[in-house]
Write a protein that holds these residues in place. Structure first.
Motif, mmCIF file in Angstrom:
data_model
loop_
_atom_site.group_PDB
_atom_site.id
_atom_site.type_symbol
_atom_site.label_atom_id
_atom_site.label_comp_id
_atom_site.label_asym_id
_atom_site.label_seq_id
_atom_site.Cartn_x
_atom_site.Cartn_y
_atom_site.Cartn_z
ATOM 1 N N GLN A 237 0.799 -1.223 0.000
ATOM 2 C CA GLN A 237 0.000 0.000 0.000
ATOM 3 C C GLN A 237 0.841 1.286 0.000
ATOM 4 O OE1 GLN A 237 -3.186 -0.367 -0.621
ATOM 5 N NE2 GLN A 237 -2.862 -2.573 -0.507
ATOM 6 N N GLY A 238 2.030 1.211 0.559
ATOM 7 C CA GLY A 238 2.886 2.400 0.580
ATOM 8 C C GLY A 238 2.517 3.384 1.664
ATOM 9 N N GLY A 239 1.232 3.714 1.774
ATOM 10 C CA GLY A 239 0.768 4.637 2.805
ATOM 11 C C GLY A 239 1.349 6.029 2.647
ATOM 12 N N PRO A 240 1.209 6.861 3.680
ATOM 13 C CA PRO A 240 1.717 8.231 3.616
ATOM 14 C C PRO A 240 3.238 8.304 3.448
ATOM 15 C CG PRO A 240 0.953 7.706 5.838
ATOM 16 C CD PRO A 240 0.510 6.595 4.950
ATOM 17 N N MET A 241 3.927 7.227 3.747
ATOM 18 C CA MET A 241 5.375 7.186 3.588
ATOM 19 C C MET A 241 5.805 7.493 2.151
ATOM 20 S SD MET A 241 7.690 3.809 4.134
ATOM 21 C CE MET A 241 8.905 3.972 5.392
ATOM 22 N N SER A 242 4.996 7.063 1.193
ATOM 23 C CA SER A 242 5.390 7.199 -0.212
ATOM 24 C C SER A 242 5.614 8.652 -0.612
ATOM 25 C CB SER A 242 4.345 6.555 -1.128
ATOM 26 O OG SER A 242 3.072 7.143 -0.926
ATOM 27 N N GLY A 243 4.887 9.574 0.005
ATOM 28 C CA GLY A 243 5.041 10.987 -0.323
ATOM 29 C C GLY A 243 6.260 11.639 0.288
ATOM 30 N N LEU A 244 6.973 10.924 1.158
ATOM 31 C CA LEU A 244 8.136 11.485 1.843
ATOM 32 C C LEU A 244 9.453 10.859 1.392
ATOM 33 C CD1 LEU A 244 6.618 11.526 5.459
ATOM 34 C CD2 LEU A 244 7.168 13.536 4.071
ATOM 35 N N CYS A 245 9.373 9.956 0.412
ATOM 36 C CA CYS A 245 10.563 9.220 -0.005
ATOM 37 C C CYS A 245 11.003 9.592 -1.415
ATOM 38 C CB CYS A 245 10.294 7.714 0.054
ATOM 39 S SG CYS A 245 9.983 7.104 1.725
ATOM 40 N N LEU B 241 11.208 4.660 -3.146
ATOM 41 C CA LEU B 241 10.358 3.786 -2.331
ATOM 42 C C LEU B 241 10.435 2.364 -2.844
ATOM 43 C CD1 LEU B 241 8.174 3.907 -0.005
ATOM 44 C CD2 LEU B 241 6.486 3.822 -1.860
ATOM 45 N N LEU B 242 10.711 1.439 -1.934
ATOM 46 C CA LEU B 242 10.658 0.019 -2.241
ATOM 47 C C LEU B 242 9.406 -0.539 -1.583
ATOM 48 C CD1 LEU B 242 13.093 -2.515 -2.986
ATOM 49 C CD2 LEU B 242 11.956 -3.062 -0.847
ATOM 50 N N ALA B 243 8.394 -0.852 -2.385
ATOM 51 C CA ALA B 243 7.114 -1.334 -1.866
ATOM 52 C C ALA B 243 6.951 -2.807 -2.211
ATOM 53 C CB ALA B 243 5.965 -0.523 -2.450
ATOM 54 N N VAL B 244 7.042 -3.662 -1.217
ATOM 55 C CA VAL B 244 6.922 -5.115 -1.412
ATOM 56 C C VAL B 244 5.475 -5.456 -1.766
ATOM 57 C CG1 VAL B 244 7.051 -7.355 -0.240
ATOM 58 C CG2 VAL B 244 8.822 -5.628 0.156
ATOM 59 N N PRO B 245 5.257 -6.263 -2.815
ATOM 60 C CA PRO B 245 3.895 -6.598 -3.238
ATOM 61 C C PRO B 245 3.216 -7.628 -2.330
ATOM 62 C CG PRO B 245 5.467 -7.703 -4.662
ATOM 63 C CD PRO B 245 6.267 -6.817 -3.741
ATOM 64 N N SER B 246 3.021 -7.245 -1.076
ATOM 65 C CA SER B 246 2.322 -8.086 -0.103
ATOM 66 C C SER B 246 1.715 -7.183 0.956
ATOM 67 C CB SER B 246 3.289 -9.075 0.558
ATOM 68 O OG SER B 246 2.642 -9.808 1.592
ATOM 69 N N GLN B 247 0.676 -7.673 1.620
ATOM 70 C CA GLN B 247 0.060 -6.921 2.711
ATOM 71 C C GLN B 247 0.263 -7.620 4.059
ATOM 72 O OE1 GLN B 247 -3.852 -5.093 1.790
ATOM 73 N NE2 GLN B 247 -3.672 -6.049 -0.217
ATOM 74 N N LYS B 248 1.038 -8.684 4.082
ATOM 75 C CA LYS B 248 1.271 -9.438 5.316
ATOM 76 C C LYS B 248 2.619 -9.053 5.904
ATOM 77 C CE LYS B 248 -1.849 -13.226 4.430
ATOM 78 N NZ LYS B 248 -2.050 -14.684 4.443
ATOM 79 N N THR B 249 2.597 -8.573 7.127
ATOM 80 C CA THR B 249 3.789 -8.022 7.767
ATOM 81 C C THR B 249 4.986 -8.959 7.716
ATOM 82 O OG1 THR B 249 2.448 -6.650 9.244
ATOM 83 C CG2 THR B 249 4.718 -7.118 9.933
ATOM 84 N N ALA B 250 4.789 -10.201 8.097
ATOM 85 C CA ALA B 250 5.909 -11.152 8.156
ATOM 86 C C ALA B 250 6.543 -11.347 6.781
ATOM 87 C CB ALA B 250 5.442 -12.490 8.713
#
Length: 200
Positions: free
Chosen positions: A152-160, A163-172
């Motif tokens: 999802q990237g979230g608000p972090m994406s606008g500050l980077c 950005l390396l966004a892993v194609p998963s939504q599971k934390t582990a």
């Protein structure tokens, strides 16, 4: 009926494999790894350093990443300047007590970071307040900002900047691939700095 322990192991490994395949298959992920490695290489070559931070498992990843640069990854070489902002309990508890937990990384970035340095913030959700405030502080100081996050990237994406966004939504699963990506970045960086071919 609950799956057996053996079924869980198989299922987890299969999901990990699918996520890693998706990561390798997305050109944006490969491009991000290469961009991050180039940014860190440029910083090291110009006499600057890498600052890394995250929470929980991502704090452990921050320390792991800094350790790979300071020690070695694939071959013996001189140390490279990387600092995990998650290790100094006196700083973390003082800032947490005096300013609040959201400021524990920001204060360190403002105190240690200089223009030309790189700040890597790790947040699987892209929403960790202390990572976001540190990214904003890094930008205000002229540091290159890099983020490791999930799909999802979230608000972090606008500050980077990268950005390396892993194609998963599971934390582990995200954390596993973050560490894999970090090893690739470190391997490329040390090969470039010390003029070696990048290989395992």
């Amino acid at each position: 009926m609950d799956m057996s322990d053996a079924e869980f192991v198989t299922s987890y490994c299969e999901e990990s494999f699918r996520a890693l395949q998706a990561f390798v298959g997305e050109k944006t992920c490969t491009d991000s790894v290469l961009e991050i490695a180039n940014a860190i290489t440029e910083a090291f070559r110009s006499g600057h350093k890498l600052l890394v931070a995250g929470n929980g498992g991502s704090a452990a990843d921050a320390q792991h990443i800094a350790g790979e640069f300071i020690s070695r990854l694939f071959f013996d070489r001189a140390p490279l300047p990387a600092i995990a902002l998650t290790t100094d309990t006196s700083v973390l508890t003082a800032v947490g007590n005096d300013y609040g937990y959201e400021k524990v990384f920001e204060r360190q970035v403002l105190g240690l970071g200089v223009p030309g340095d790189v700040f890597l913030g790790i947040s699987t959700s892209g929403k960790s307040p202390n990572v976001l405030t540190a990214l904003a502080a890094a930008r205000s100081r002229g540091l290159k900002t890099i983020g490791f996050t999930g799909k999802q990237g979230g608000p972090m994406s606008g500050l980077c900047d990268i950005l390396l966004a892993v194609p998963s939504q599971k934390t582990a699963i995200i954390q596993q691939i973050h560490l894999t990506a970090a090893h690739m970045v470190c391997g490329i960086v040390e090969a470039k700095i010390f003029q070696r071919k990048a290989e395992i």
